[in-house]
Motif scaffolding. Structure first.
Motif, mmCIF file in Angstrom:
data_model
loop_
_atom_site.group_PDB
_atom_site.id
_atom_site.type_symbol
_atom_site.label_atom_id
_atom_site.label_comp_id
_atom_site.label_asym_id
_atom_site.label_seq_id
_atom_site.Cartn_x
_atom_site.Cartn_y
_atom_site.Cartn_z
ATOM 1 N N ARG A 1 0.813 -1.231 0.000
ATOM 2 C CA ARG A 1 0.000 0.000 0.000
ATOM 3 C C ARG A 1 0.839 1.269 0.000
ATOM 4 N NH1 ARG A 1 -5.352 -1.625 3.474
ATOM 5 N NH2 ARG A 1 -5.338 -3.781 2.790
ATOM 6 N N LEU A 2 2.160 1.126 -0.160
ATOM 7 C CA LEU A 2 3.030 2.302 -0.150
ATOM 8 C C LEU A 2 3.253 2.806 -1.578
ATOM 9 C CD1 LEU A 2 6.251 2.604 1.992
ATOM 10 C CD2 LEU A 2 6.006 3.711 -0.203
ATOM 11 N N HIS A 3 3.085 4.109 -1.767
ATOM 12 C CA HIS A 3 3.278 4.728 -3.073
ATOM 13 C C HIS A 3 4.181 5.943 -2.914
ATOM 14 C CE1 HIS A 3 0.008 2.166 -4.446
ATOM 15 N NE2 HIS A 3 -0.568 2.469 -3.307
ATOM 16 N N LEU A 4 5.088 6.128 -3.867
ATOM 17 C CA LEU A 4 6.043 7.238 -3.806
ATOM 18 C C LEU A 4 5.612 8.367 -4.725
ATOM 19 C CD1 LEU A 4 9.200 5.042 -3.873
ATOM 20 C CD2 LEU A 4 8.698 6.749 -2.126
ATOM 21 N N LEU A 5 5.485 9.559 -4.156
ATOM 22 C CA LEU A 5 5.073 10.714 -4.938
ATOM 23 C C LEU A 5 5.949 11.897 -4.540
ATOM 24 C CD1 LEU A 5 1.250 10.190 -4.488
ATOM 25 C CD2 LEU A 5 2.526 9.847 -6.607
ATOM 26 N N ALA A 6 5.923 12.965 -5.376
ATOM 27 C CA ALA A 6 6.842 14.079 -5.155
ATOM 28 C C ALA A 6 6.309 15.113 -4.180
ATOM 29 C CB ALA A 6 7.173 14.746 -6.498
ATOM 30 N N SER A 7 5.003 15.327 -4.162
ATOM 31 C CA SER A 7 4.487 16.482 -3.418
ATOM 32 C C SER A 7 3.067 16.235 -2.922
ATOM 33 C CB SER A 7 4.470 17.709 -4.326
ATOM 34 O OG SER A 7 3.521 17.486 -5.363
ATOM 35 N N LEU A 8 2.619 17.108 -2.057
ATOM 36 C CA LEU A 8 1.250 17.062 -1.566
ATOM 37 C C LEU A 8 0.251 17.282 -2.702
ATOM 38 C CD1 LEU A 8 0.006 16.551 1.164
ATOM 39 C CD2 LEU A 8 0.208 18.988 1.675
ATOM 40 N N GLU A 9 0.622 18.120 -3.663
ATOM 41 C CA GLU A 9 -0.265 18.348 -4.810
ATOM 42 C C GLU A 9 -0.431 17.052 -5.598
ATOM 43 O OE1 GLU A 9 2.388 20.428 -3.978
ATOM 44 O OE2 GLU A 9 0.866 21.602 -2.932
ATOM 45 N N GLU A 10 0.670 16.344 -5.818
ATOM 46 C CA GLU A 10 0.586 15.044 -6.506
ATOM 47 C C GLU A 10 -0.249 14.060 -5.697
ATOM 48 O OE1 GLU A 10 4.038 12.929 -7.779
ATOM 49 O OE2 GLU A 10 4.744 14.556 -9.073
ATOM 50 N N ALA A 11 -0.089 14.123 -4.373
ATOM 51 C CA ALA A 11 -0.827 13.187 -3.512
ATOM 52 C C ALA A 11 -2.335 13.426 -3.622
ATOM 53 C CB ALA A 11 -0.360 13.326 -2.056
ATOM 54 N N ARG A 12 -2.730 14.695 -3.628
ATOM 55 C CA ARG A 12 -4.160 15.002 -3.771
ATOM 56 C C ARG A 12 -4.707 14.466 -5.077
ATOM 57 N NH1 ARG A 12 -5.995 20.601 -1.128
ATOM 58 N NH2 ARG A 12 -7.951 19.844 -1.976
ATOM 59 N N ALA A 13 -3.961 14.688 -6.155
ATOM 60 C CA ALA A 13 -4.409 14.223 -7.472
ATOM 61 C C ALA A 13 -4.466 12.693 -7.504
ATOM 62 C CB ALA A 13 -3.468 14.747 -8.557
ATOM 63 N N TRP A 14 -3.486 12.054 -6.880
ATOM 64 C CA TRP A 14 -3.417 10.596 -6.857
ATOM 65 C C TRP A 14 -4.629 10.026 -6.096
ATOM 66 C CZ3 TRP A 14 -3.251 6.309 -3.848
ATOM 67 C CH2 TRP A 14 -2.654 5.159 -4.379
#
Lengths: 191, 191
Positions: B85-98
């Motif tokens: 369940r772990l996913h790597l993203l760059a930013s909070l903005e990316e996290a919201r979109a994800w």
């Protein structure tokens, strides 16, 4: 409000490995930091780190002296404060004697495990016990895959496992300590 | 029972250092392990590890591949399951979109901090919200000395700090995640 004395112990022996063999585990640096900080935050009377090997206790002493008297003390005084309640002992027997001396009462040993046990005690009941003055408790956590059966069998009380949501229950000992201290010691109204 | 979607994010930027300057922190290995295990134990829908530097995300990828496909997967399959369940993203903005993509709803961003904020939301109210179907939440934790003021100010909701016992409140982010997931997601009857 807590009225009983409460001490926390982290045991490195006798504990289980993943094949459920009895072993002595090595000290993990972040166990010391995370558990000392949680013990200080929840105002536990003392955090007893138990290891039978003098070389491992000496290693922890060196880490502590950095944070208490070396560069770490100036860099982060909060950490130094957390470590004031940490004591190094060799065994659970030493820990019982130490708590008897410190609290003036023979402590009841309360063990924790991720596995369910018959006759375990729930969190509400343990909170109630901690509000009674005069008694003393030693709450024991095991590293590795948990405390050896002999420790579980010899304990005065077994605390219920952290029932989470489903069947997967593999919290780190650091996470388990944090959750159990919160359940037992924080104000229920704030939760 | 939880009905809303719930994702957890660990941010390494923008976070504060001890002088309250905005920095990018390095990834701590045990954050990955402890928080993934807690997220799996409490059945959070996903654990998003956020780091703006590709080299740091690459380092985490290498650690994950050891536990998911390398020697670690055979040695400890429970760990491999936690990392699913772990996913790597760059930013909070990316996290919201994800999360919007994954859950089908624009998530409400819920931030956490050890400091008190006006208009923060309590644990009982947050539990109630999580029981309402159709909505989606992104619960954000900061490394270092906590999330930068701009993240706190832009959030939809601020969760109350973990009120422990006294004035000392210096839990590790690993301990804070464990306690907050337990407060929000475990069965109140078992606590």
């Amino acid at each position: 409000m807590r009225a009983a004395a409460l001490y926390l112990a982290l045991a490195h022996h006798p504990v289980l490995n993943k094949r459920l063999e009895v072993i002595t585990s090595s000290v993990t640096n972040l166990d010391i930091h995370d558990i000392a900080r949680a013990a200080r935050t929840f105002e536990v009377d003392g955090f007893l780190l138990l290891h039978p090997l003098p070389a491992q206790r000496e290693l922890v002493m060196r880490i502590l002296s950095y944070w208490q008297r070396g560069g770490g003390a100036a860099y982060n005084p909060d950490r130094s404060e957390a470590f004031e309640r940490l004591h190094l002992l060799a065994s659970l027997e030493e820990a019982r004697a130490w708590v008897r001396e410190a609290s003036g009462a023979d402590p009841l040993v309360v063990v924790t495990d991720a596995r369910p046990y018959p006759n375990s005690i729930g969190y509400a009941e343990m909170r109630r016990r901690l509000q009674e003055p005069g008694s003393s408790y030693l709450l024991v956590f095991g590293t590795g895959w948990g405390l050896a059966p002999e420790v579980m069998a010899a304990a005065d009380l077994v605390l219920e496992p952290i029932a989470a949501v489903g069947t997967y229950n593999h919290l780190s000992v650091r996470s388990a300590v944090a959750i159990i201290l919160d359940r037992l010691l924080s104000d229920p109204a704030s939760r």
